[in-house]
Write a protein that holds these residues in place. Structure first.
Motif, PDB file in Angstrom:
ATOM      1  N   VAL A   5       0.836  -1.200   0.000  1.00  0.00           N
ATOM      2  CA  VAL A   5       0.000   0.000   0.000  1.00  0.00           C
ATOM      3  C   VAL A   5       0.877   1.259   0.000  1.00  0.00           C
ATOM      4  O   VAL A   5       0.499   2.274  -0.568  1.00  0.00           O
ATOM      5  N   GLU A   6       2.057   1.165   0.589  1.00  0.00           N
ATOM      6  CA  GLU A   6       2.961   2.326   0.598  1.00  0.00           C
ATOM      7  C   GLU A   6       3.390   2.689  -0.822  1.00  0.00           C
ATOM      8  O   GLU A   6       3.382   3.863  -1.209  1.00  0.00           O
ATOM      9  N   LYS A   9       0.333   4.093  -2.741  1.00  0.00           N
ATOM     10  CA  LYS A   9       0.013   5.445  -2.294  1.00  0.00           C
ATOM     11  C   LYS A   9       0.985   6.454  -2.899  1.00  0.00           C
ATOM     12  O   LYS A   9       0.578   7.498  -3.402  1.00  0.00           O
ATOM     13  N   LEU A  34     -10.568   4.210  -4.337  1.00  0.00           N
ATOM     14  CA  LEU A  34      -9.271   4.869  -4.534  1.00  0.00           C
ATOM     15  C   LEU A  34      -9.121   5.405  -5.954  1.00  0.00           C
ATOM     16  O   LEU A  34      -8.040   5.766  -6.366  1.00  0.00           O
ATOM     17  N   HIS A  62      -6.971  -4.285  -6.563  1.00  0.00           N
ATOM     18  CA  HIS A  62      -7.190  -4.273  -5.118  1.00  0.00           C
ATOM     19  C   HIS A  62      -8.631  -4.629  -4.790  1.00  0.00           C
ATOM     20  O   HIS A  62      -9.521  -4.596  -5.637  1.00  0.00           O
ATOM     21  N   VAL A  87      -2.632  -5.691  -4.454  1.00  0.00           N
ATOM     22  CA  VAL A  87      -2.369  -4.767  -3.343  1.00  0.00           C
ATOM     23  C   VAL A  87      -2.517  -5.526  -2.028  1.00  0.00           C
ATOM     24  O   VAL A  87      -3.606  -5.960  -1.665  1.00  0.00           O
ATOM     25  N   ILE A  91      -7.867  -2.186   0.514  1.00  0.00           N
ATOM     26  CA  ILE A  91      -8.220  -0.813   0.883  1.00  0.00           C
ATOM     27  C   ILE A  91      -8.154  -0.610   2.394  1.00  0.00           C
ATOM     28  O   ILE A  91      -7.877   0.491   2.870  1.00  0.00           O
ATOM     29  N   TYR A  94      -4.650   0.277   3.051  1.00  0.00           N
ATOM     30  CA  TYR A  94      -4.384   1.577   2.434  1.00  0.00           C
ATOM     31  C   TYR A  94      -4.890   2.698   3.340  1.00  0.00           C
ATOM     32  O   TYR A  94      -4.192   3.674   3.591  1.00  0.00           O
ATOM     33  N   GLN A  97      -2.838   3.744   6.256  1.00  0.00           N
ATOM     34  CA  GLN A  97      -1.640   4.531   5.949  1.00  0.00           C
ATOM     35  C   GLN A  97      -1.909   6.034   5.983  1.00  0.00           C
ATOM     36  O   GLN A  97      -0.996   6.825   5.975  1.00  0.00           O
TER      37      GLN A  97
END
Length: 98
Positions: A5-6, A9, A34, A62, A87, A91, A94, A97
């Motif tokens: 997810v990093e 993002k 997203l 995802h 992913v 979510i 995500y 984060q």
């Protein structure tokens, strides 16, 4: 191959153009998304023609937690797609984060 997810993002924040798909159901997508293109997992086989041009390109998938997108990634790989990325954590991870 998975994507964190990093990393996702970071790439979204840069405004990268991604082949990015959400395989959750429509009601989940309406609650929170997203910006990915929605193709519910059960409908994926019906969308192979539109995805065909992306066979050798990176596709990022995802869902809520990573389980459905993992199935979707395996399905696409079985259809000859060579660079599908799931992913990890979906979510849910995500949003943690943010």
């Amino acid at each position: 191959m998975d994507i964190t997810v990093e990393e996702l993002k970071e790439r979204l924040e840069k405004g990268e153009s991604l082949n990015f798909y959400d395989v959750r159901e429509e009601h989940e997508y309406e609650e929170d998304n997203l910006g990915a293109v929605l193709i519910p997992l059960g409908d994926l086989p019906d969308h192979l023609n539109e995805l065909e041009p992306l066979k050798d390109e990176e596709i990022i998938i995802h869902c809520r937690s990573g389980a459905r997108s993992g199935k979707a990634a395996r399905f696409l790989e079985s259809q000859g797609f060579s660079n599908v990325r799931n992913v990890v954590g979906g979510i849910l991870a995500y949003r943690e984060q943010e």
